[in-house]
Design an enzyme around this catalytic site. Structure first.
Site, PDB file in Angstrom:
ATOM      1  N   ARG A 189      -3.951  -8.499  -5.853  1.00  0.00           N
ATOM      2  CA  ARG A 189      -5.043  -9.438  -6.128  1.00  0.00           C
ATOM      3  C   ARG A 189      -6.316  -8.705  -6.518  1.00  0.00           C
ATOM      4  O   ARG A 189      -6.642  -7.658  -5.953  1.00  0.00           O
ATOM      5  CB  ARG A 189      -5.349 -10.289  -4.893  1.00  0.00           C
TER       6      ARG A 189
ATOM      7  N   SER B 292      -3.213  -1.746   2.311  1.00  0.00           N
ATOM      8  CA  SER B 292      -2.449  -2.047   3.534  1.00  0.00           C
ATOM      9  C   SER B 292      -1.256  -1.116   3.725  1.00  0.00           C
ATOM     10  O   SER B 292      -0.093  -1.548   3.813  1.00  0.00           O
ATOM     11  CB  SER B 292      -1.986  -3.509   3.496  1.00  0.00           C
TER      12      SER B 292
ATOM     13  N   ASP C  81      -6.840  -4.460   6.643  1.00  0.00           N
ATOM     14  CA  ASP C  81      -6.884  -5.921   6.691  1.00  0.00           C
ATOM     15  C   ASP C  81      -7.302  -6.458   8.063  1.00  0.00           C
ATOM     16  O   ASP C  81      -7.898  -7.528   8.164  1.00  0.00           O
ATOM     17  CB  ASP C  81      -5.553  -6.536   6.261  1.00  0.00           C
TER      18      ASP C  81
END
Length: 776
Positions: free
Chosen positions: A396, A460, A514
């Site tokens: 994203r 991540s 995250d």
């Protein structure tokens, strides 16, 4: 009496499609006669009544008046249309209050439907008190499966005599059940204080009919006996029809419960009427099969249901009790006491200290990694920020517009890009060039290519962070294998790719975990939020630690967010006393055996697999799925954690649980569904509890850091397990409250920690950088 014989004989010969509805009702008429309705040719809507009368001035012994209403298949609709009423037969025989009814197939179907509705009322919690069909629970949870064995005593008390039976149940195929019995008489004064014994048997033949009527005090003729026998036939046929309709309703419900296109079942039957009446059984079988044509029904005569049956019920109860005991012993390993949970909290606290100290940091399982995030948002953050979110096969790019002031707003725009498998497993240069190409496309889409935006990079993967904008990739996970990346600074790899593109400039301010993003997103809404938790596919936590306690960084003033990486808690064996053989099996079959043991006990990625291991064991022991392990059950990963959430839903009935299991290829019974639901609940409860024990250690640590007797704090939470599981969050909250009673902990759901959180970290980083510049 000729009329009586004719009428009774006529009833027995009528076919279903000739009979609309015949009701026999008592009257006191002294006239002997018979009549019937039938169509004549005078007109389409005309109906004639033809009467035949046999006169008598006084009521004869068998005197009655009858009106027969009947219509053929061809004329029925015309008759119904012109008469607009039911057709009734009135029969007066002596002055007895007797009502008979012979009903059609359609009427029986209607009765079956009504009984089915009354069954539903009996089963409903709210409708049961007023239901006529009570559907009383017997607590008989299973039928015999052949594994029952033992000696049992059965008592049969149902009349003036009672039996005591010794029933021996074995697994001998030739003689599985052996019985010995003794009959004892119950004195009349014990039964009711007074009373009489009676015996009712069905007799055949006119001679027996004559004897019975004579004993009743009448003087019957042969014609009377013949008429009585015909009336008995009518009554018994009606009984068989009504029983067939109610049995049909039961079979229909059973078929729906099983969810099968065609029901195959056996009905066990007992009773003197069924056994001794010459036509009752045949009529019952025929009518049931006509009413439920989508069922193959076998009728089996019971052998001593009150004696042998009672023993078999007891044998089944013994078997189920023993199975339940063994199942509970298996699940008891997952049911942790408060003392055990306090011990988990204590050990987590010890591992936290080991991770913070310089001399023990290297071998610590809970790494307590510094993130270089020095503060949470204070509301002054303002500007446009770019955020990247790389954590799987999709990538994203986000534009986050943060506006400060009285009406603080956060506006987000994003676009999702796929990462082809060949890029995931190609070279590092190809991977980061692809990422930069996606960024370029997004900036074109937003019309912002000329602006030099600050960027936060949510990465991540296991990373050792050396500053807010520098992180060394430890190892790839999640299917990524890009070369020349492990051991390198991923922020630097991104900057080099941007330079190669030569289309735009970005200011990479922060590399983001995250979990930290989750905390920052919630802290923007609630200033007391200083802890972040991920409870989803994985499990992790972060919190604001006193900088003086983070020895691997140095410094004495202020605070810094530490990424705990608590999933590895227990890798040193400190949780082995609460790990089960099922946890060990999951670990041994995982891609990272011996690592992330705490995460494997409480995260969504592994809970379904723990359940599957338990189900395999219970099936091997004959407690589930008829002892048959299907190929589906052997498949690793087939039992996804989302199925736990569905199965444990309070709104889901056992029939729906069974449907979920059948979707997984598991042919289950309702008993299986009960056990599976309990297994799922036990595994997820332990997950929520040990996760709560870890969080209790964190909030108590913060309270002690600040020297407070009582701490008010907010935890920002994200993750599908926390959000979607019907009970996880409640049990988690309750555990934290019980284990950290001096902390008042509020929980706040995060909104897009990896996107919005990354932008907020970037905004806080920019603010901190400006402050540092001013101080120097």
């Amino acid at each position: 009496m000729i009329a009586a014989q004719l009428l009774a004989y006529y009833f027995t010969e009528l076919k279903d499609d000739q009979l609309k509805k015949l009701q026999v009702m008592v009257t006191t008429s002294g006239m002997l006669g018979i009549g019937f309705w039938g169509p004549i040719t005078l007109g389409e809507e005309d109906v004639a009544c033809h009467s035949y009368k046999w006169g008598s001035t006084s009521p004869p012994t068998g005197g009655f008046t009858a009106l027969v209403a009947m219509a053929s298949r061809e004329d029925r609709h015309r008759l119904e249309g012109c008469c607009k009423k039911s057709y009734e037969l009135h029969l007066a025989w002596f002055y007895s209050p007797i009502v008979f009814s012979i009903v059609t197939h359609q009427t029986l179907k209607d009765i079956m439907g009504r009984f089915r509705r009354d069954m539903e009322y009996g089963l409903g919690r709210d409708t049961n008190p007023t239901a006529t069909v009570k559907m009383l629970p017997t607590f008989v949870r299973s039928i015999p499966d052949g594994s029952e064995k033992g000696d049992f005593i059965a008592l049969d008390l149902g009349g003036s005599n009672f039996r005591i039976l010794r029933v021996k149940v074995t697994q001998d195929k030739k003689q599985p059940v052996q019985m010995e019995s003794q009959v004892y008489e119950t004195p009349d004064d014990i039964i009711h204080g007074s009373g009489t014994q009676y015996s009712l048997r069905t007799k055949e033949g006119l001679k027996k009919c004559m004897e019975i009527l004579t004993r009743l005090g009448v003087e019957p003729s042969d014609e009377d006996c013949l008429a009585v026998r015909h009336v008995c036939t009518i009554v018994s046929f009606r009984s068989a029809n009504l029983i067939s309709a109610t049995l049909g309703a039961i079979l229909s419900r059973l078929k729906d419960n099983k969810g099968v296109a065609r029901l195959r079942t056996t009905v066990g039957i007992d009773g003197s009427l069924y056994k001794m009446h010459p036509q009752y059984a045949r009529r019952l079988h025929k009518t049931v099969r006509r009413l439920v044509p989508d069922s193959d029904v076998r009728f089996l005569l019971s052998e001593s249901g009150s004696g042998k049956g009672a023993a078999m019920v007891t044998a089944v109860a013994y078997r189920l009790t023993d199975q339940a005991r063994q199942i509970q012993e298996t699940l008891a390993e997952f049911r942790l006491s408060k003392g055990q949970l306090l011990e988990v909290k204590k050990r987590m606290r010890m591992e936290i200290e080991r991770g913070l100290k310089k001399e023990t940091h290297k071998e610590a399982t809970v790494k307590m990694l510094p993130t270089f995030v020095r503060s949470t948002p204070d509301g002054t953050e303002n500007g446009d920020f770019l955020a990247l979110d790389l954590g799987g096969t999709n990538f994203r790019v986000l534009l986050v517009k943060i506006r400060s002031g009285k009406k603080r707003t956060v506006e987000m725009h994003n676009k999702i890009y796929a990462i082809p498998i060949e890029v995931m497993q190609g070279t590092g240069e190809e991977l980061f060039d692809h990422i930069v190409h996606c960024i370029s496309d997004f900036l074109d889409y937003m019309g912002m290519k000329s602006a030099r935006l600050p960027l936060g990079f949510t990465f991540s993967f296991p990373c050792h962070q050396t500053s807010l904008d520098a992180g060394i990739l430890v190892t790839w996970t999640k299917g990524f294998r890009a070369t020349d990346c492990e051991g390198e600074d991923v922020v630097e790899l991104l900057r080099e790719a941007i330079k190669r593109k030569e289309e735009f400039e970005l200011d990479v301010v922060a590399i983001v975990n995250d979990t930290v993003g989750t905390m920052m997103t919630c802290a923007y809404e609630e200033p007391t939020c200083e802890v972040g938790l991920i409870a989803g596919t994985g499990s992790n936590a972060c919190y604001m630690e006193e900088l003086k306690n983070i020895e691997i960084v140095g410094g004495t003033e202020g605070r810094m967010c530490v990424n705990m990486e608590w999933g590895a808690f227990g890798d040193n064996g400190c949780l082995d006393d609460i790990r089960t053989k099922y946890d060990q099996a999951v670990d041994e079959n995982s891609l990272n055996e011996g690592k992330q043991r705490y995460e494997k006990m409480c995260s969504g990625m592994y809970l379904g697999e723990i359940v599957r291991q338990i189900l395999i064991d219970l099936t091997k022991r004959g407690f589930l799925f008829r002892g048959q392990i299907s190929e589906t059950l052997k498949t690793r990963g087939i039992f996804e954690t989302k199925f736990l959430s569905q199965i444990e839903s309070d709104r889901l009935a056992l029939l729906q649980v069974r449907a979920i299991l059948q979707q997984l290829g598991l042919d289950s019974t309702c008993d299986d569904s009960i056990i599976v639901k309990e297994v799922c609940g036990t595994v997820s409860r332990r997950a929520a509890q040990i996760c709560g024990a870890g969080m209790a250690a964190v909030v108590d640590k913060i309270r002690e850091n600040r020297g407070l007797d009582h701490l008010d704090i907010t935890v920002g939470v994200d993750g599908t397990l926390y959000k979607l599981h019907p009970h996880f969050s409640r049990i988690f909250h309750q555990t934290v409250k019980e284990l950290a009673p001096k902390c008042d902990v509020n929980f706040l759901l995060s909104e897009d920690g990896s996107g919005k959180g990354a932008a907020l970290i970037t905004a806080v980083g920019c603010r901190q950088r400006e402050l540092d510049a001013q101080q120097h």
